[in-house]
Design a protein around this motif. Structure first.
Motif, PDB file in Angstrom:
ATOM      1  N   ILE A 108       0.840  -1.193   0.000  1.00 29.28           N
ATOM      2  CA  ILE A 108       0.000   0.000   0.000  1.00 29.28           C
ATOM      3  C   ILE A 108       0.877   1.247   0.000  1.00 29.28           C
ATOM      4  N   LEU A 109       0.646   2.106  -0.977  1.00 26.27           N
ATOM      5  CA  LEU A 109       1.305   3.408  -1.046  1.00 26.27           C
ATOM      6  C   LEU A 109       0.327   4.474  -0.568  1.00 26.27           C
ATOM      7  N   ASN A 110       0.664   5.139   0.535  1.00 30.75           N
ATOM      8  CA  ASN A 110      -0.139   6.244   1.058  1.00 30.75           C
ATOM      9  C   ASN A 110       0.395   7.543   0.463  1.00 30.75           C
ATOM     10  N   TYR A 111      -0.414   8.212  -0.339  1.00 31.94           N
ATOM     11  CA  TYR A 111       0.032   9.431  -1.013  1.00 31.94           C
ATOM     12  C   TYR A 111      -0.735  10.654  -0.503  1.00 31.94           C
ATOM     13  N   SER A 132       4.446  -9.797 -13.027  1.00 34.24           N
ATOM     14  CA  SER A 132       4.074  -9.569 -14.414  1.00 34.24           C
ATOM     15  C   SER A 132       3.366 -10.787 -14.989  1.00 34.24           C
ATOM     16  N   GLY A 133       2.206 -10.565 -15.607  1.00 32.98           N
ATOM     17  CA  GLY A 133       1.482 -11.637 -16.250  1.00 32.98           C
ATOM     18  C   GLY A 133       0.633 -12.471 -15.327  1.00 32.98           C
ATOM     19  N   GLN A 134       0.650 -12.212 -14.008  1.00 30.70           N
ATOM     20  CA  GLN A 134      -0.171 -12.991 -13.084  1.00 30.70           C
ATOM     21  C   GLN A 134      -1.593 -12.446 -13.097  1.00 30.70           C
ATOM     22  N   SER A 135      -2.511 -13.298 -13.435  1.00 30.66           N
ATOM     23  CA  SER A 135      -3.895 -12.861 -13.594  1.00 30.66           C
ATOM     24  C   SER A 135      -4.557 -12.501 -12.263  1.00 30.66           C
ATOM     25  N   ASP A 136      -4.021 -13.010 -11.128  1.00 31.81           N
ATOM     26  CA  ASP A 136      -4.674 -12.744  -9.849  1.00 31.81           C
ATOM     27  C   ASP A 136      -4.088 -11.522  -9.132  1.00 31.81           C
ATOM     28  N   THR A 137      -3.206 -10.797  -9.782  1.00 32.65           N
ATOM     29  CA  THR A 137      -2.701  -9.558  -9.194  1.00 32.65           C
ATOM     30  C   THR A 137      -3.711  -8.444  -9.431  1.00 32.65           C
ATOM     31  N   ILE A 138      -4.103  -7.781  -8.351  1.00 36.03           N
ATOM     32  CA  ILE A 138      -5.146  -6.754  -8.421  1.00 36.03           C
ATOM     33  C   ILE A 138      -4.550  -5.414  -7.997  1.00 36.03           C
ATOM     34  N   ILE A 139      -4.823  -4.409  -8.774  1.00 35.35           N
ATOM     35  CA  ILE A 139      -4.377  -3.058  -8.444  1.00 35.35           C
ATOM     36  C   ILE A 139      -5.613  -2.198  -8.257  1.00 35.35           C
ATOM     37  N   ARG A 140      -5.683  -1.501  -7.134  1.00 34.30           N
ATOM     38  CA  ARG A 140      -6.824  -0.625  -6.893  1.00 34.30           C
ATOM     39  C   ARG A 140      -6.332   0.720  -6.371  1.00 34.30           C
ATOM     40  N   THR A 141      -7.084   1.738  -6.677  1.00 35.52           N
ATOM     41  CA  THR A 141      -6.769   3.077  -6.182  1.00 35.52           C
ATOM     42  C   THR A 141      -7.955   3.591  -5.393  1.00 35.52           C
ATOM     43  N   GLU A 179       7.579  22.515  -0.448  1.00 37.34           N
ATOM     44  CA  GLU A 179       7.299  21.537   0.596  1.00 37.34           C
ATOM     45  C   GLU A 179       8.044  20.234   0.362  1.00 37.34           C
ATOM     46  N   ILE A 180       8.374  19.582   1.473  1.00 38.07           N
ATOM     47  CA  ILE A 180       8.893  18.221   1.435  1.00 38.07           C
ATOM     48  C   ILE A 180       7.707  17.287   1.635  1.00 38.07           C
ATOM     49  N   ILE A 181       7.535  16.346   0.704  1.00 34.55           N
ATOM     50  CA  ILE A 181       6.341  15.502   0.662  1.00 34.55           C
ATOM     51  C   ILE A 181       6.743  14.040   0.783  1.00 34.55           C
ATOM     52  N   SER A 182       6.054  13.345   1.636  1.00 32.94           N
ATOM     53  CA  SER A 182       6.404  11.957   1.941  1.00 32.94           C
ATOM     54  C   SER A 182       5.525  10.973   1.184  1.00 32.94           C
ATOM     55  N   HIS A 183       6.154   9.840   0.736  1.00 33.74           N
ATOM     56  CA  HIS A 183       5.439   8.653   0.293  1.00 33.74           C
ATOM     57  C   HIS A 183       5.608   7.607   1.388  1.00 33.74           C
ATOM     58  N   GLU A 184       4.517   7.057   1.878  1.00 34.25           N
ATOM     59  CA  GLU A 184       4.568   6.031   2.926  1.00 34.25           C
ATOM     60  C   GLU A 184       4.116   4.695   2.338  1.00 34.25           C
ATOM     61  N   ILE A 185       4.956   3.658   2.496  1.00 36.04           N
ATOM     62  CA  ILE A 185       4.670   2.324   1.950  1.00 36.04           C
ATOM     63  C   ILE A 185       4.495   1.348   3.106  1.00 36.04           C
ATOM     64  N   THR A 186       3.486   0.477   2.974  1.00 34.26           N
ATOM     65  CA  THR A 186       3.198  -0.510   4.014  1.00 34.26           C
ATOM     66  C   THR A 186       3.046  -1.889   3.389  1.00 34.26           C
ATOM     67  N   LEU A 187       3.634  -2.890   4.041  1.00 35.94           N
ATOM     68  CA  LEU A 187       3.431  -4.304   3.715  1.00 35.94           C
ATOM     69  C   LEU A 187       3.272  -5.049   5.028  1.00 35.94           C
ATOM     70  N   LYS A 188       2.145  -5.719   5.173  1.00 38.76           N
ATOM     71  CA  LYS A 188       1.863  -6.426   6.426  1.00 38.76           C
ATOM     72  C   LYS A 188       1.956  -5.461   7.606  1.00 38.76           C
ATOM     73  N   ASN A 189       2.819  -5.777   8.567  1.00 38.44           N
ATOM     74  CA  ASN A 189       2.964  -4.970   9.774  1.00 38.44           C
ATOM     75  C   ASN A 189       4.174  -4.047   9.740  1.00 38.44           C
ATOM     76  N   THR A 190       4.721  -3.844   8.559  1.00 41.02           N
ATOM     77  CA  THR A 190       5.921  -2.999   8.453  1.00 41.02           C
ATOM     78  C   THR A 190       5.662  -1.814   7.540  1.00 41.02           C
ATOM     79  N   THR A 191       6.233  -0.667   7.903  1.00 43.61           N
ATOM     80  CA  THR A 191       6.035   0.586   7.167  1.00 43.61           C
ATOM     81  C   THR A 191       7.358   1.330   7.072  1.00 43.61           C
ATOM     82  N   ASP A 192       7.600   1.943   5.939  1.00 41.62           N
ATOM     83  CA  ASP A 192       8.736   2.834   5.775  1.00 41.62           C
ATOM     84  C   ASP A 192       8.330   3.930   4.804  1.00 41.62           C
TER      85      ASP A 192
END
Length: 608
Positions: A108-111, A132-141, A179-192
């Motif tokens: 998850i990318l928090n923008y 790439s090419g995996q039919s079960d990969t879902i992208i949502r916004t 301004e300095i603008i942050s992108h926050e990325i999360t996977l499971k229980n970890t965030t950076d």
């Protein structure tokens, strides 16, 4: 010179800006990670180890300066310009996807910080990599986030590079900010997170290559210009100055300097400094408290290389000529500045909903001033609240005016009648009669209304009036109205005063007995002028003033000794006046047969 405005319908083109975001996901082992933030370090759960924006993609600018020479902008390898098309920002994510953590997972990318300045995702596509090419990969916004959903059990390569492309759009105008603008990325229980800089470029742009001088150089003179053609810039106080370094994360300083009698450049104290982290650009807001003899230099990267600056004070101020005006009258916007060069200014008028209702361009005169006249019914939206923002074209400096209220044109009767309201609030109000009036008290106030009592001053005491029909008054008489403020009573009481035509050659006068007297003020004015008769010693203002939509009000002052302070009185109020001997208080109304004549003699000012 007064300039007439031209009403315009504001329509600024909305430019969609598409930013392509290329995300490279590199699958690395947990042992190599030093920057991860993990809520729980379970080896059987997938983790986000690190987020990093590519070093060449840490700065995006909106536009280019008007005044510059060496400015590179988006032509530099480490600066992207929204004016040049898509902004390709590459993120590198270090992930650890464990083989035992199978099932659906989301990156998850928090923008949200990007969205705050008007940047939103438009499209997300999967590029080369294990997804790439995996039919079960879902992208949502969704609002403030982009999610890439995949089945970790289908990921054949646990340590691999994954490319994603995110197209961003900026549907509206981007803000004037840095301004300095942050992108926050999360996977499971970890965030950076990691961050980039958005810089809305000011009108003057200074580049590190503009440096033509060094500290210690000997010069015969320094030639300043708006564009900095000779490596020296002239800037206005209050403007935004954008600086572009060659490399990321540099410290830019503004310092004092002087030249010795021999022409040697000597550096002085640091006035301001700022880091360009994380990219190469930064905005300085130039203070407007420096006179034209104060000179500074900009230091970028190499501390010996300098770019001289010469400041010109601007002191831009904007004010409406009045706080309230009728919609068919002339409303004037006054602009004052220290710019004597005839620069253009833009005046934008906003209503109370912050909607632009008029834009006008004019020039400052030789004194640095300008006046723009508006007729609200024609040039604005008629009655309402308005504020103005004036922009100085050569610096981009803006000034906001005070607020002004436009009302419907007043309907002023042409007779000699005046109406007042007394709130039924349990307080006591006084009414003054500066001249002869028609009728009786019953013609002034409703004798059948409940909730008030009228008193007159009689031989040193108050007498309640019970017979309104027979109660008449002379010029300079006064009475009080004591309200009850009771329930089931009127909210207010009307007082209607109709003056007779003051055709008599002699004005009215009041005979004052030694001691206390209660009389009307003869006219508007200061106490000493109006009541400054022989033997007058003290004036008391003890009661409230009746309210009028047209007649100006005065402040209640309480106690005034003749010869002290500066208080104002109204001819429509009553005052206690103490005289040390019998005296005569003269009135002023004489030969007033029209409303204009009466108001001129009484000093009445019609308020809006």
């Amino acid at each position: 010179m007064t300039h007439r405005s031209r009403k315009q319908s504001p329509s600024r083109p909305v430019t969609a800006v598409i930013l392509s975001l290329l995300v490279i996901l590199s699958m690395l082992s947990v042992s190599s990670f030093t920057g991860a933030v993990a809520a729980a370090n379970h080896v059987d759960e997938s983790e986000l180890l690190d987020v990093e924006i590519d070093s060449d993609d840490r700065t995006v600018i909106d536009g280019n300066p008007t005044y510059s020479t060496e400015w590179e902008g988006g032509n530099a390898s480490n600066v992207q310009s929204l004016n040049d098309g898509p902004y390709n920002q590459r993120l590198i994510l270090e992930l650890n996807i464990t083989s035992s953590d199978a099932g659906q997972q989301e990156i998850i990318l928090n923008y949200s910080e990007s969205e705050e300045i008007g940047i939103k995702p438009d499209n997300v596509s999967v590029g080369s990599g294990p997804l790439s090419g995996q039919s079960d990969t879902i992208i949502r916004t969704a609002e403030q986030e982009v999610a890439i959903q995949f089945d970790s059990g289908d990921v054949s390569a646990k340590s691999a590079t994954q490319n994603l492309t995110i197209d961003w759009i900026a549907p509206g105008e981007l803000p004037e900010t840095d301004e300095i603008i942050s992108h926050e990325i999360t996977l499971k229980n970890t965030t950076d997170d990691d961050y980039y800089r958005f810089t809305n470029v000011g009108l003057t742009g200074i580049h590190h290559n503009d440096s033509k001088y060094k500290s210690g150089d000997t010069v015969s003179s320094i030639t300043y210009s708006r564009n900095g053609d000779n490596g020296a810039f002239r800037v206005w106080g209050g403007q935004t100055l954008t600086v572009q370094a060659e490399n990321n994360s540099k410290v830019v300083s503004i310092r004092e300097f002087e030249t010795t009698s021999g022409g040697e450049i000597i550096l002085g104290d640091i006035v301001d400094r700022m880091g360009t982290v994380p990219g190469p650009t930064a905005n300085f807001e130039i203070a407007d408290d420096l006179n034209s003899t104060k000179e500074r230099v900009v230091q970028i990267e190499d501390p010996t290389n300098i770019i001289p600056l010469q400041f010109q004070p601007l002191n831009l101020e904007t004010n409406w000529s009045t706080d309230k005006i009728e919609s068919d009258d002339s409303l004037v916007l006054d602009v004052n500045s220290a710019d004597l060069t005839g620069t253009d200014i833009n005046a934008t008028i906003f209503d109370s909903n912050q909607t632009v209702v008029n834009t006008t361009t004019t020039s400052l005169n030789a004194s640095g001033d300008a006046s723009i006249a508006y007729t609200p019914d024609r040039d604005l939206n008629g009655p309402g609240e308005y504020q103005a923002v004036v922009e100085h074209n050569q610096s981009g400096v803006t000034s906001m005016s005070n607020s002004t209220t436009v009302i419907e044109p007043l309907t002023i009767p042409d007779n000699l009648s005046y109406s007042f309201e007394i709130p039924n609030d349990g307080e006591v109000y006084s009414v003054g009669l500066p001249g002869a009036t028609n009728g009786t008290l019953a013609d002034m106030m409703d004798p059948d209304a409940e909730g008030y009592t009228v008193y007159t001053w009689d031989n040193g005491d108050w007498s309640a009036i019970t017979d309104f029909e027979s109660q008449t008054f002379e010029g300079l008489d006064a009475f009080i109205v004591a309200t009850e403020g009771g329930q089931n009573q009127p909210d207010s009481f009307s007082v209607d005063i109709e003056f007779t035509e003051q055709s008599a050659a002699t004005p009215p006068q009041a005979d004052l007995d030694e001691g206390w007297n209660f009389v009307s003020a003869p006219k508007f004015g200061d106490v000493d002028t109006v009541f400054g008769i022989s033997d007058a010693f003290l004036v008391l203002d003890r009661f409230n003033e009746p309210q009028s939509e047209l007649i100006q009000s005065v402040d209640q002052f309480g106690t005034h000794y003749i010869g002290e302070d500066d208080n104002q009185v109204s001819p429509f109020k009553g005052y206690f006046v103490f005289v040390e001997d019998d005296a005569t208080l003269p009135g002023v109304l004489s030969g007033a047969e029209t409303r204009d004549e009466l108001e001129e003699q009484l000093g009445i000012i019609i308020q809006l």
